[in-house]
Design an enzyme around this catalytic site. Structure first.
Site, PDB file in Angstrom:
ATOM      1  N   SER A 159       0.693  -1.284   0.024  1.00 18.75           N
ATOM      2  CA  SER A 159      -0.037  -0.013  -0.008  1.00 18.75           C
ATOM      3  C   SER A 159       0.808   1.291  -0.037  1.00 18.75           C
ATOM      4  CB  SER A 159      -0.842  -0.090   1.149  1.00 18.75           C
ATOM      5  OG  SER A 159      -1.876   0.868   1.085  1.00 18.75           O
ATOM      6  N   ASP A 257      -9.044  -3.858  -6.186  1.00 14.50           N
ATOM      7  CA  ASP A 257      -8.335  -2.536  -5.311  1.00 14.50           C
ATOM      8  C   ASP A 257      -8.521  -1.652  -6.240  1.00 14.50           C
ATOM      9  OD1 ASP A 257      -6.192  -1.144  -4.325  1.00 14.50           O
ATOM     10  OD2 ASP A 257      -5.212  -2.980  -3.621  1.00 14.50           O
ATOM     11  N   HIS A 287      -8.209  -4.229  -1.553  1.00 11.80           N
ATOM     12  CA  HIS A 287      -7.200  -3.659  -0.902  1.00 11.80           C
ATOM     13  C   HIS A 287      -7.137  -4.399   0.563  1.00 11.80           C
ATOM     14  CE1 HIS A 287      -3.573  -1.134  -0.758  1.00 11.80           C
ATOM     15  NE2 HIS A 287      -4.167  -0.678   0.605  1.00 11.80           N
TER      16      HIS A 287
END
Length: 322
Positions: A159, A257, A287
């Site tokens: 991330s 995502d 995600h």
């Protein structure tokens, strides 16, 4: 419209336990207060040691806290992973990803340094990436002391950590002080312009990290609204005009995502720039899907990333492929 019907069934149950939250300064404060501390050492990690260090930060900035993971009883220099935690640039910690790093070090027999970089909005760009660069500099200049092979240093994260890893790879290439063997990007947050798309992807970003959260994170990091013309590639790696000369790359992302299209585009550009790149897209994955550790898609992703990192650290393989 909901994309719930597209979620992998083994990942769906978690969504019932995660409340829909709109990020605000007050909510962020509460989330940070609940951040987990380092996990206790357990028998499965008895073959490695963990120490806390405070290293010199960027000029005029505080020292940077890092966690150093070293395998015990090693007879020769080992490869190392500089790990950068996730959290949208606004939350998270090295402690919160202690188990992740221990698992990598234990499985591969490498070393790792996990960086507790400063968070936005208190510390906007360039503070976080400069903290990471300071950690890389410390790792490289203390390689002999730590028993690390200077030619086999990788940078990685998930991330925002993946975004910082990509930005750090660019910064390292351009400054020319050190070299990286590999970049390891797990659903990286690399393009502030995703917040401003007039025609966003219709099936991404509903769960965990939403467009609203993304705008909050990028605004905090940049100190301004995202999508402007003056955003540095060392803040948002997708802004880089030239990707030649970057280290070999592993990149994965879930098909649901929010970062799907920015990550696919970055991987495409890396390949066009002659950078050896391995790309995986996992169907039905949102995600942060790695939170569901027993899901088959998560286990597949774990096997893929560990296999890629193992190959990157193998001197014989690197000489043939990279």
């Amino acid at each position: 419209m909901t994309t719930r019907h597209l979620v992998d069934p083994e990942l769906a149950a978690l969504l019932d336990h995660i409340p829909t939250t709109v990020l605000t300064a007050e909510i962020l404060k509460q989330i940070r207060a609940m951040s987990p501390q380092a996990t206790a050492d357990v028998s499965q990690f008895a073959a490695l040691s963990v120490s806390e260090r405070f290293i010199s930060g960027p000029e005029g900035a505080p020292d940077v806290r890092v966690l150093v993971y070293l395998p015990n009883s090693v007879q020769e220099a080992v490869p190392a992973l500089l790990w950068l935690h996730g959290g949208g640039y606004i939350m998270g910690s090295a402690d919160a990803e202690d188990l992740t790093v221990k698992s990598i070090v234990s499985t591969l027999g490498c070393a790792a340094v996990s960086v507790d970089y400063r968070l936005a909005p208190e510390t906007p760009y360039p503070g976080p990436v400069e903290d990471c660069y300071a950690a890389l500099k410390w790792l490289a200049t203390h390689a002999d002391e730590l028993g690390i092979d200077l030619k086999r240093i990788a940078v990685g994260g998930s991330s925002a950590g993946g975004g910082l890893a990509a930005a750090l790879a660019l910064l390292t290439r351009d400054r020319g002080e050190f070299s990286l063997a590999f970049q390891f990007l797990l659903a990286p947050m690399i393009d502030d312009r995703t917040c401003t798309l007039a025609n966003p992807h219709p099936y991404t970003g509903e769960f965990i990290w939403t467009p609203e959260a993304n705008r909050f994170g990028w605004t905090a990091l940049l100190g301004q609204e995202p999508g402007g013309t003056d955003v540095s590639p060392y803040a948002a790696a997708a802004r880089a005009e030239r990707l030649e000369g970057l280290p070999a790359t592993f990149l994965y992302v879930g098909a649901l995502d929010l970062f799907l299209e920015e990550d696919l585009e970055y991987a495409r550009r890396l390949m066009r720039a002659g950078v050896p790149t391995e790309l995986h897209v996992y169907p039905g994955a949102y995600h942060g899907f790695r939170m569901v550790a027993d899901a088959r898609v998560t286990q597949t992703a774990e096997r893929d990333l560990l296999a890629a990192l193992k190959r990157a650290f193998d001197p014989a393989h690197r000489s043939k492929v990279f």
